[in-house]
Write an enzyme that holds these catalytic residues in place. Structure first.
Site, PDB file in Angstrom:
ATOM      1  N   VAL A 204      39.230  28.773  41.445  1.00  0.00           N
ATOM      2  CA  VAL A 204      38.479  29.977  41.126  1.00  0.00           C
ATOM      3  C   VAL A 204      38.789  30.409  39.697  1.00  0.00           C
ATOM      4  O   VAL A 204      39.948  30.418  39.276  1.00  0.00           O
ATOM      5  CB  VAL A 204      38.824  31.128  42.096  1.00  0.00           C
ATOM      6  CG1 VAL A 204      38.136  32.419  41.669  1.00  0.00           C
ATOM      7  CG2 VAL A 204      38.421  30.762  43.524  1.00  0.00           C
ATOM      8  N   LYS A 205      37.736  30.738  38.968  1.00  0.00           N
ATOM      9  CA  LYS A 205      37.880  31.306  37.624  1.00  0.00           C
ATOM     10  C   LYS A 205      37.594  32.792  37.709  1.00  0.00           C
ATOM     11  O   LYS A 205      36.554  33.201  38.235  1.00  0.00           O
ATOM     12  CB  LYS A 205      36.906  30.632  36.663  1.00  0.00           C
ATOM     13  CG  LYS A 205      36.863  31.255  35.269  1.00  0.00           C
ATOM     14  CD  LYS A 205      35.836  30.545  34.397  1.00  0.00           C
ATOM     15  CE  LYS A 205      35.597  31.262  33.083  1.00  0.00           C
ATOM     16  NZ  LYS A 205      34.574  30.579  32.244  1.00  0.00           N
ATOM     17  N   THR A 206      38.520  33.592  37.200  1.00  0.00           N
ATOM     18  CA  THR A 206      38.342  35.039  37.254  1.00  0.00           C
ATOM     19  C   THR A 206      38.983  35.667  36.035  1.00  0.00           C
ATOM     20  O   THR A 206      39.512  34.979  35.164  1.00  0.00           O
ATOM     21  CB  THR A 206      38.937  35.617  38.552  1.00  0.00           C
ATOM     22  OG1 THR A 206      38.468  36.946  38.734  1.00  0.00           O
ATOM     23  CG2 THR A 206      40.458  35.598  38.536  1.00  0.00           C
TER      24      THR A 206
END
Length: 292
Positions: A204-206
């Site tokens: 996940v990219k956040t």
């Protein structure tokens, strides 16, 4: 079916308890098959467990922006200093030499352009798995608008991409988009990252936020932080350092590298933080020495 009424707020993230060892260095991904693990080992360094992604996919919604006027001039020379190239198929095919042996995280969704006031209207899948394999992609990036008008459609796109990814051994990175009306709080990122992981994202990219260690702990797969808007180099390195110290497994930086006063030095400095344990101050001193 669970509902939000009467739901008790989470409070114990067991920050002192390590994630279970599944026989593979990437968190939560030990039960995937050989091909996916092989691709993940190109994205994340098996030695440090981390990654430096160079993002130059901005043109698919912004068109030409500062630092990306000529990808062949500004980005191609930077690629050797990153672990992963985060771009669109058009940019890669036209501007990046195919002889460059780097992992590719292929931007696979199409969204509304910056001409729209609200970019959270959802997205569609712009690259199918056959095309991704032709591009020799190590992963696909899928934009998701949790909390926005396009939430349902973008999560459907993520699910279908994850289905294909597990079928062919290609990881999918869920990207938590923050539209005009969306929160940018720990509460929001705790929700969004968990939803993407539970729906099948392999990573996940956040965005970095306060209490980021809780966001990382609650997400069962690796988290990579977005670089976001351009910051002064010292501040960008501090953000990267704090994220890694909080458990992030890497950074996906674009503007904070290619809009830097010295992009090569900045990319190298970020890698020092991500892979070699440099503090933000040490990395900034390194940046200055390389720049001069």
């Amino acid at each position: 079916m669970a509902d939000a009424i009467g739901n008790k707020a989470a409070k114990d993230y067991h920050l002192d308890v390590a994630a279970p060892d599944q026989g593979f260095f990437a968190k939560g991904l030990g039960n995937t098959d050989w091909g996916m693990k092989n691709r993940l080992s190109r994205i994340f360094s098996p030695k440090s467990g981390n990654t430096v992604m160079l993002a130059f996919d901005h043109g698919y919604i912004m068109g030409s922006t500062a630092g990306l006027e000529r990808l062949d001039v500004s980005i191609a020379p930077l690629c050797e200093y990153a672990d992963v190239l985060m771009g669109t198929r058009g940019a890669l095919r036209s501007c990046i030499p195919p002889t460059l042996n780097k992992a590719v995280c292929l931007r696979a969704t199409h969204d509304s352009s910056v001409l729209f006031e609200d970019m959270s209207q959802g997205c569609g899948l712009g690259v199918d798995m056959e095309e991704a394999l032709r591009m020799n992609a190590s992963a696909l990036a899928i934009q998701c608008f949790v909390g926005g008008a396009g939430e349902r459609d973008s999560l459907e796109v993520l699910c279908r991409a994850a289905d294909a990814g597990y079928r062919y051994g290609v990881p999918v990175m869920g990207v938590t988009a923050v539209g005009k009306e969306m929160e940018r709080t720990p509460k929001y990122f705790l929700l969004a990252t968990r939803i993407l992981a539970e729906l099948g994202a392999s990573m996940v990219k956040t965005y970095f936020c306060e209490d980021f260690e809780k966001v990382v702990a609650a997400c069962p797969v690796p988290i990579v932080i977005a670089g976001g808007k351009k910051l002064p180099e010292a501040e960008a390195l501090t953000m990267a350092y704090r994220a890694i110290q909080s458990g992030a497994r890497g950074v996906d930086m674009g503007r904070n590298i290619f809009q830097s006063d010295c992009p090569v030095a900045m990319c190298k400095a970020v890698a020092k933080v991500v892979h070699q344990g440099f503090t933000d101050k040490e990395a900034y001193e390194f940046y200055l020495s390389e720049k001069n």
